[in-house]
Scaffold this motif. Structure first.
Motif, short mmCIF file in Angstrom:
data_model
loop_
_atom_site.label_atom_id
_atom_site.label_comp_id
_atom_site.label_asym_id
_atom_site.label_seq_id
_atom_site.Cartn_x
_atom_site.Cartn_y
_atom_site.Cartn_z
N ARG A 158 0.86 -1.18 0.00
CA ARG A 158 0.00 0.00 0.00
C ARG A 158 0.90 1.23 0.00
O ARG A 158 1.89 1.27 0.73
N VAL A 159 0.54 2.21 -0.80
CA VAL A 159 1.33 3.44 -0.89
C VAL A 159 0.40 4.64 -0.72
O VAL A 159 -0.80 4.57 -1.00
N SER A 160 0.98 5.72 -0.23
CA SER A 160 0.23 6.97 -0.13
C SER A 160 1.18 8.11 -0.52
O SER A 160 2.38 7.89 -0.70
N PHE A 161 0.63 9.29 -0.62
CA PHE A 161 1.44 10.44 -1.01
C PHE A 161 0.93 11.68 -0.29
O PHE A 161 -0.27 11.92 -0.24
N VAL A 162 1.87 12.44 0.27
CA VAL A 162 1.56 13.74 0.84
C VAL A 162 2.55 14.74 0.27
O VAL A 162 3.74 14.69 0.57
N GLY A 163 2.07 15.59 -0.60
CA GLY A 163 2.89 16.67 -1.13
C GLY A 163 2.54 17.94 -0.38
O GLY A 163 1.37 18.22 -0.13
N TYR A 164 3.55 18.67 0.03
CA TYR A 164 3.33 19.90 0.79
C TYR A 164 4.01 21.07 0.09
O TYR A 164 4.99 20.90 -0.62
N ALA B 214 0.61 13.36 6.96
CA ALA B 214 1.18 12.02 6.91
C ALA B 214 0.77 11.20 8.14
O ALA B 214 0.44 10.02 8.01
N ILE B 215 0.79 11.81 9.30
CA ILE B 215 0.40 11.11 10.53
C ILE B 215 -1.05 10.65 10.46
O ILE B 215 -1.41 9.58 10.95
N LYS B 216 -1.90 11.43 9.80
CA LYS B 216 -3.33 11.12 9.71
C LYS B 216 -3.68 10.11 8.61
O LYS B 216 -4.83 9.71 8.48
N GLN B 217 -2.70 9.69 7.82
CA GLN B 217 -2.96 8.69 6.79
C GLN B 217 -3.42 7.39 7.46
O GLN B 217 -3.21 7.17 8.65
N SER B 218 -4.02 6.50 6.69
CA SER B 218 -4.57 5.24 7.25
C SER B 218 -3.47 4.17 7.33
O SER B 218 -3.50 3.17 6.62
N TRP B 219 -2.52 4.40 8.24
CA TRP B 219 -1.42 3.47 8.45
C TRP B 219 -1.97 2.14 8.97
O TRP B 219 -2.85 2.12 9.82
N SER B 220 -1.43 1.05 8.50
CA SER B 220 -1.82 -0.28 8.97
C SER B 220 -0.96 -0.62 10.19
O SER B 220 0.25 -0.46 10.18
N GLU B 221 -1.62 -1.09 11.24
CA GLU B 221 -0.92 -1.41 12.49
C GLU B 221 0.10 -2.53 12.31
O GLU B 221 1.21 -2.43 12.81
N LYS B 222 -0.29 -3.58 11.62
CA LYS B 222 0.56 -4.77 11.53
C LYS B 222 1.21 -4.86 10.15
O LYS B 222 0.95 -5.77 9.38
N SER B 223 2.08 -3.91 9.88
CA SER B 223 2.78 -3.92 8.60
C SER B 223 4.13 -3.22 8.77
O SER B 223 4.38 -2.57 9.78
N THR B 224 4.96 -3.38 7.78
CA THR B 224 6.18 -2.60 7.72
C THR B 224 5.79 -1.21 7.26
O THR B 224 5.13 -1.06 6.23
N LYS B 225 6.15 -0.22 8.03
CA LYS B 225 5.74 1.16 7.72
C LYS B 225 6.98 1.99 7.38
O LYS B 225 7.93 2.02 8.16
#
Length: 163
Positions: free
Chosen positions: A19-25, A73-84
């Motif tokens: 899973r990937v996400s992007f935050v451009g600021y 970035a902190i508010k993204q839907s991070w998965s608890e049980k994954s490599t982050k």
């Protein structure tokens, strides 16, 4: 380069859910164009299309709203049980004298974040979330910022931000 990195991760982890996400600021003065955000997705082609549409522009000084980017970035839907993993790409430091040489960096907000957010605390939160931080520095203007961030990240993560 981000698209190449994601492609390599997908290729090297076949059979795994990626899973990937992007935050451009950008900076405070960009209004509704301050951020380009895509929450976590398994749609790698959609991610690549999104990133291809992002443009770096604007800002009335060199320093950027990195606190705003970290907040998103902190508010993204991070998965608890994954490599982050989070990769910070920066061509300029954040606002605040503590994060750059103010004589060399244009900063209209030398007192720091206009909303009172603290980049050190945000970095500690990312470390507490067990997120491995990597940084791609475009130039040396970010040296002081990354040095300061490491002082917040390392005691919790037990490792440094990989630059």
């Amino acid at each position: 380069e981000i698209i190449k990195i994601v492609g390599k991760i997908v290729d090297e982890n076949s059979g795994c859910k990626v899973r990937v996400s992007f935050v451009g600021y950008r900076d405070f003065d960009m209004g509704d164009r301050s951020f380009s955000v895509l929450d976590f997705t398994e749609d790698i082609k959609g991610f690549k299309n999104f990133v291809n549409e992002v443009r770096a522009d604007g800002g009335s000084d060199e320093a950027e709203d990195i606190c705003g980017g970290f907040e998103k970035a902190i508010k993204q839907s991070w998965s608890e049980k994954s490599t982050k993993v989070a990769v910070i790409v920066a061509d300029a430091p954040c606002h605040g004298r503590e994060y750059h040489n103010s004589e060399e960096t244009g900063d209209r907000y030398p007192g720091g974040d206009t909303k009172g957010r603290c980049l050190r605390k945000q970095t500690e939160e990312l470390a507490s979330m067990e997120i491995d931080l990597y940084a791609i520095k475009i130039n040396n203007s970010t040296n002081t910022m990354f040095r300061v961030l490491n002082t917040s990240y390392k005691p919790i993560a037990k490792k440094e931000i990989q630059i």
